[in-house]
Design an enzyme around this catalytic site. Structure first.
Site, PDB file in Angstrom:
ATOM      1  N   ASP A 174      -6.409   2.922   3.775  1.00 30.57           N
ATOM      2  CA  ASP A 174      -4.995   2.971   3.408  1.00 30.57           C
ATOM      3  C   ASP A 174      -4.242   4.001   4.261  1.00 30.57           C
ATOM      4  O   ASP A 174      -4.845   4.875   4.909  1.00 30.57           O
ATOM      5  CB  ASP A 174      -4.902   3.327   1.917  1.00 30.57           C
ATOM      6  CG  ASP A 174      -3.631   2.805   1.255  1.00 30.57           C
ATOM      7  OD1 ASP A 174      -2.708   2.410   1.975  1.00 30.57           O
ATOM      8  OD2 ASP A 174      -3.578   2.815   0.008  1.00 30.57           O
TER       9      ASP A 174
ATOM     10  N   ASP B  21       2.070  -4.590  -1.738  1.00 32.27           N
ATOM     11  CA  ASP B  21       1.720  -4.132  -3.090  1.00 32.27           C
ATOM     12  C   ASP B  21       2.356  -5.016  -4.152  1.00 32.27           C
ATOM     13  O   ASP B  21       2.133  -4.798  -5.337  1.00 32.27           O
ATOM     14  CB  ASP B  21       2.179  -2.678  -3.287  1.00 32.27           C
ATOM     15  CG  ASP B  21       1.145  -1.711  -2.740  1.00 32.27           C
ATOM     16  OD1 ASP B  21       0.002  -2.136  -2.506  1.00 32.27           O
ATOM     17  OD2 ASP B  21       1.485  -0.535  -2.540  1.00 32.27           O
TER      18      ASP B  21
HETATM   19  C1  DGJ Z   1      -1.222   1.772  -1.661  1.00 32.46           C
HETATM   20  C2  DGJ Z   1      -1.944   0.467  -1.586  1.00 32.46           C
HETATM   21  O1  DGJ Z   1      -1.121  -0.505  -1.034  1.00 32.46           O
HETATM   22  C3  DGJ Z   1      -2.412   0.079  -2.971  1.00 32.46           C
HETATM   23  O2  DGJ Z   1      -3.016  -1.176  -2.941  1.00 32.46           O
HETATM   24  C4  DGJ Z   1      -3.338   1.132  -3.490  1.00 32.46           C
HETATM   25  O3  DGJ Z   1      -4.507   1.167  -2.730  1.00 32.46           O
HETATM   26  C5  DGJ Z   1      -2.651   2.485  -3.496  1.00 32.46           C
HETATM   27  N1  DGJ Z   1      -2.103   2.791  -2.217  1.00 32.46           N
HETATM   28  C6  DGJ Z   1      -3.611   3.559  -3.901  1.00 32.46           C
HETATM   29  O4  DGJ Z   1      -3.077   4.795  -3.813  1.00 32.46           O
END
Ligand code: DGJ
Length: 719
Positions: free
Chosen positions: A480, A550
């Site tokens: 990430d 997300d």
């Molecule tokens: C952002 C990501 O897009 C999410 O899927 C998740 O992993 C969060 N970060 C976790 O902090």
């Protein structure tokens, strides 16, 4: 095939489907004579005639007379391969170099060339295309005003209509030079009658399509966030004269790069278009010392004479066959359960094991513990940089053993490029963070960036990750990146090298992820940056899939998946079923099939009906994913950009199976749509009704949708 006609000084670059002709003119400047669908004839005389009225005059210093260039080219009107900076070509140049004497002018002239089989070999580990089914023309040019040598690589793929370009700048002089712009490619087109399609957005709202005419003046599509691509994606395309999904000329562009990028699309009264693109020149100033080189990332062009989908198919096969390096790319992709949306930071050994058990019951094959397992992290205010297990919270080894004992693979989340000020790493090494020179360093999600221009930082994070990866059996990593670069002053780099930081950061990211890939080639890494904030060809080199957003609710995801899949194959578009209340689990599952397929919810809260629906769609995935969604052909039938619904269709290679998805945002639909890619002579069955292939393609398939609000339907056609 690439040939050079020595007499006419013309390169003929072709794969039998597209042609590209480059002329070395009397001044040694490379002119683009033609780029487009295959032709074996090029009329040089015609080009000269056309330019008669425009040809540029110059002053012959020796003879003290006014002259015209031998073959009458025009610095203003000719189509060039590498526009020159100053000297009358006022269109944006792809390369700008300031020399030791302060001069900005550049004019790269032909010295020599070679032609070879395959794509250029990259000496470094930076992302690049690989594979032998290509031919490359390497032209060496020299700047008229300095000892800067430019290598221009131009490759043509022999099995797909793709051109790959990049430049290598060499400092053959004895003084430093400042590279102020080092784009990767330029394409001059003989017309302005194009529309530009590009994809903008922000967090949770990635890749909305924007379409505009090529403008008179300069249009810039770029990122200066330090990463591609929430706001703009480095994939764009041009359509000519109303081209649509199946008809007309379409030219797609992308860049094998993950940082700041820039497209300059320029037109003027000459009615031509210049597209030049590469690393963004925003705060870019690279000092190239004598004997050093600067290699630009590869720029990719996909050409289609048959509409948008053919352009997409070229990109899809290029990404799968020539870009993704993950060695198990061809294997079946396990159904992924991710803990994030179900429990965020709130879990214990027991609760996460219960999640895993419940995930198994809905068909999960890979269980991923997302954020919150390390340091002392219980929310997003701490612990980035502390990649050791939070033993007070979770016994990760026990979780891993439990997951593996259930017959699932085990995955873990990392955010390796970041640091929290509330972390052991920050206490020990505040100098590892970027931005502390400010009185108020800007936080995003309470975090700072790590200085990945520093090898010591890379080694520190790499060692920490290795310690985890060597002690717990991990099959998958979610990589990430939850903030962009807001400050880029790094004192350690020195006063003259601040303009290098943004690119050096990207090289640092590649170095770190490259080390992990090399040491653990079996681990699949999924890219992520607050959803789809770094969805690009650079990341795909390491990560065969990228979490696309997300937001998984279908009314938003329908845009994201449709538009992303115009430039990237479905197998790369991370897509999960979540607990959005817009529609049923079964319908949400249908949309997830048109991506990587997985789950993201609290599995303990699912009803028996939910579980049944999810299991049904999981069974469909297991049976059909490889043949249909991964290896089949994707057709875009109706774009959501101007409609209240979208339609995509996949057809397997043998054309005996096809699936159509319709996602409706609102209202009702009563439509007849022509299907694509089927076998004309065959009969297909959908829901006990028989259809003739030719009929489906020529007269269409009729369907109605009238549930209020969001509705999703999957139509399954089998021979
Ligand atoms: C952002 C990501 O897009 C999410 O899927 C998740 O992993 C969060 N970060 C976790 O902090």
């Amino acid at each position: 095939m690439i040939e050079f006609d020595k007499n006419k000084k013309i390169f003929n670059i072709s794969n039998g489907s597209i042609s590209y002709f480059i002329y070395v003119n009397s001044e040694g400047i490379l002119e683009n004579l033609y780029f487009g669908k295959f032709t074996d004839k090029i009329n040089l005389e015609k080009r000269i005639k056309k330019q008669d009225n425009y040809s540029t005059q110059y002053y012959d210093k020796k003879e003290n007379v006014e002259k015209m260039f031998a073959d009458k080219f025009s610095v203003k009107h000719s189509l060039f391969e590498i526009g020159f900076h100053n000297g009358g070509d006022n269109r944006p140049a792809p390369i700008i170099v300031q020399k030791n004497n302060g001069m900005y002018d550049t004019n790269f002239k032909y010295i020599s060339h070679k032609i070879y089989q395959g794509l250029p070999i990259f000496k470094s580990d930076e992302p690049h295309l690989t594979g032998g089914n290509a031919e490359t023309l390497e032209i060496t040019l020299k700047d008229e005003f300095s000892d800067v040598v430019l290598i221009y690589n131009l490759s043509i793929m022999l099995d797909k209509d793709i051109i790959v370009k990049n430049f290598i700048l060499k400092n053959d002089g004895s003084n430093n030079i400042n590279i102020l712009r080092a784009f990767s490619g330029q394409l001059d087109l003989n017309s302005r009658k194009y529309k530009v399609h590009h994809f903008y957005g922000n967090w949770g709202n990635e890749r909305n399509e924007e379409v505009n005419n090529v403008l008179v003046g300069e249009q810039v599509i770029s990122s200066n966030y330090g990463r591609s691509s929430h706001e703009h994606n480095p994939f764009i395309f041009l359509t000519k004269n109303g081209a649509n999904f199946t008809i007309g000329e379409v030219i797609g562009f992308n860049l094998v790069y993950s940082g700041n990028f820039k497209y300059s699309i320029f037109s003027d009264y000459t009615n031509t278009t210049r597209i030049s693109w590469g690393i963004n020149d925003y705060d870019f100033n690279w000092i190239l010392e004598p004997e050093n080189i600067f290699v630009t990332p590869q720029a990719v062009i996909s050409y289609s004479k048959n509409g948008i989908d053919e352009m997409s198919h070229n990109f899809h096969s290029l990404i799968k066959e020539n870009l993704i390096q993950y060695k198990k790319e061809a294997d079946y992709k396990s159904i992924l359960f991710n803990s994030w949306e179900g429990c965020t930071f709130n879990f214990s050994t027991k609760s996460i094991k219960d999640y895993a058990t419940a995930a198994k019951e809905i068909g999960a094959e890979l269980f991923v513990v997302d954020d919150g397992w390390f340091g002392h992290r219980n929310d997003d205010h701490s612990s980035l940089g502390d990649w050791f297990v939070n033993e007070n919270k979770v016994n990760l080894k026990e979780v891993e053993i439990h997951v593996h004992s259930l017959g699932m693979k085990f995955g873990l989340w990392f955010e390796p490029e970041m640091i929290s000020f509330d972390s052991d790493l920050f206490k020990k090494h505040p100098e590892y963070a970027v931005g502390l020179y400010r009185e108020h360093p800007i936080l995003q999600r309470s975090q700072l960036m790590l200085d990945l221009t520093n090898d010591e930082v890379i080694d520190n994070i790499c060692c920490q990750m290795v310690r985890i990866l060597d002690s717990i059996k991990i099959d998958y990593i979610k990589w990430d990146m939850n903030r962009d670069i807001k400050e880029h002053f790094i004192e350690r780099l020195g006063k003259n090298h601040q303009g290098e930081m943004l690119h050096k950061y990207v090289l640092g990211y590649y170095k770190l992820i490259g080390k992990i890939c090399k040491k653990y080639p079996d681990i699949m890494i999924e890219g992520c940056a607050s959803g789809g904030g770094r969805f690009d060809l650079g990341t795909l080199y390491y990560c065969p899939q990228i979490w696309a957003s997300d937001i998984s609710k279908p009314s938003t995801r329908m845009f994201i998946n449709f538009n992303t899949s115009l430039g990237y194959p479905l197998s790369t578009v991370g897509t999960h079923i979540n607990n959005s209340e817009e529609t049923s689990y079964e319908e949400k599952g249908m949309l997830s099939l048109f991506g990587t397929f997985g789950y993201e919810m609290n599995p303990l809260k699912l009803t028996e009906i939910d579980k049944k629906e999810i299991n049904n769609i999981a069974e469909f995935y297991r049976k059909n994913h490889k043949d249909l969604f991964e290896n089949g052909t994707l057709y875009h039938l109706v774009s959501p950009t101007k409609n209240n619904y979208m339609v995509m269709q996949v057809v397997n290679k043998t054309k005996d199976h096809s699936c159509l998805i319709v996602v409706k945002k609102e209202g009702t639909i009563n439509k007849t749509l022509k299907l694509r890619g089927l076998d004309f002579k065959s009969t297909y069955k959908n829901d006990h009704t028989k259809y003739n292939g030719q009929d489906l393609m020529e007269n269409g398939f009729e369907f109605k949708m009238n549930k209020p609000g969001v509705e999703i339907k999957l139509f399954d056609f089998k021979k």
